[in-house]
Design an enzyme around this catalytic site. Structure first.
Site, mmCIF file in Angstrom:
data_model
loop_
_atom_site.group_PDB
_atom_site.id
_atom_site.type_symbol
_atom_site.label_atom_id
_atom_site.label_comp_id
_atom_site.label_asym_id
_atom_site.label_seq_id
_atom_site.Cartn_x
_atom_site.Cartn_y
_atom_site.Cartn_z
ATOM 1 C CB THR A 1 29.123 33.299 61.392
ATOM 2 O OG1 THR A 1 27.885 33.940 61.692
ATOM 3 C CG2 THR A 1 29.572 33.759 60.015
ATOM 4 C CE1 TYR B 1 31.969 37.833 61.408
ATOM 5 C CE2 TYR B 1 29.603 37.400 61.445
ATOM 6 C CZ TYR B 1 30.880 37.114 61.884
ATOM 7 O OH TYR B 1 31.086 36.098 62.794
#
Length: 336
Positions: free
Chosen positions: A117, A141
């Site tokens: 990501t 995250y």
């Protein structure tokens, strides 16, 4: 038959990757615990129900199908939830991936494509963001994904792993004609939220901040069609057969769109106004985030072919409209 194990293959990006793999002549084997994925999204190969953190289950699936590679999508991905439940995120995203990698080693599988990501970059010093930019994630995250990238580097050095991390920007769109699209239990992504508001399925869209240093005051993001993401995974799979070591690539278009541009595009598609509610900025939201995709173009021969905004909004609209208000997995399956 060339099997590829796709963890999280019943999820949004994972199911589109399975579709792309099948079109490229592979047989995708979806491994999913169905906590957020859907049975109806598994259409191009077998579904094995299980968790990547379960070494026994993962090893049994690998022994059964003898895959030539693993594509790893199974992860928790809600930024806000990761702040309130960090233990759960590190357990699932980091420990679960480590279990998967150990099972791969035991099975003699050397090729690994990782769903990473742009959140690993945190707040960038400048845009567009290249792979050489500092990785300083600002949420749990993003840190969990960066930890996995570190593990992959070490496994590549110590064990000869062929590992490729693909750092997504904002996945969007759908393969509506093939019956798959975005269907999260807890939706947080802007485009489906705006579409559902336009369809009257939820209240006004929340616009967080109108005083950013952008042309219209709302923050800008790089939206990439999920089919383009899936295509990049197939290309990465093929590259992994030729090269060992760890590599990372940004997957984005390099062209950001603002929140207001997204709302306007949905309004044009819907032919009506989208209800909106203005609010203050959220902590940690940068003015703009968009990719420099040059490395992926050069090494993978990849470019975003389906990621113009009209196509992203059109395909997402077709998907959400096709659901016709479906509220259960069975109804979604019948609707598509």
């Amino acid at each position: 038959m060339r099997h590829v194990l796709v963890t999280g293959g019943a999820g949004y990006v994972g199911s589109h990757a399975c579709r792309a793999l099948a079109k490229a002549g592979y047989l995708p084997v979806a491994l999913d615990n169905l906590s957020t994925g859907h049975r109806w999204a598994v259409r191009w190969g077998p579904l094995e129900i299980g968790d990547v953190a379960d070494h026994k289950t993962v090893s049994a699936v690998m022994a059964k199908y003898r895959p030539l590679a693993v594509m790893h999508f199974a992860a928790l991905s809600l930024v806000g939830e990761s702040a309130s439940q960090p233990g759960r995120y590190y357990d699932n995203n980091v420990s679960g991936t480590l279990t998967l990698l150990q099972a791969m080693r035991s099975a003699g599988i050397e090729r690994f494509i990782f769903s990473s990501t742009c959140a690993t970059y945190g707040q960038p010093d400048s845009c567009p963001i290249a792979e050489t930019a500092r990785q300083q994630p600002i949420n749990t995250y993003g840190r969990s994904k960066l930890m996995v990238e570190t593990i992959l580097r070490d496994f590549a050095t110590a064990y000869g792993l062929h590992a490729i991390a693909l750092r997504y920007f904002n996945a969007a769109g759908a393969a509506a004609n093939d019956g798959i699209g975005e269907a999260h239990p807890c939706e947080t992504h802007l485009i489906p939220l705006v579409i559902e508001a336009a369809l009257g399925r939820r209240g006004p869209v929340q616009i967080f901040g109108t005083d950013y240093a952008t042309p219209d005051g709302t923050c800008q993001r790089d939206y990439i069609h999920v089919n383009d993401l899936a295509d990049a995974h197939v290309r990465a799979l093929e590259l992994s057969a030729q090269q060992s070591g760890f590599q990372a690539f940004n997957l984005g278009t390099g062209r950001p769109y603002s929140v207001r541009e997204i709302v306007a595009a949905v309004e044009a598609r819907a032919g009506r106004a989208v209800p909106q509610q203005l609010g203050p900025r959220r902590p940690g939201d940068p003015d703009a985030l968009f990719a420099d995709p040059a490395r992926a173009r050069a090494a993978l021969g990849w470019q975003a072919r389906e990621s113009d905004l009209d196509n992203i909004i059109g395909s997402a609209w077709a998907w959400h409209a096709s659901l016709a208000g479906a509220v259960s997995e069975r109804e979604v399956r019948l609707a598509v």
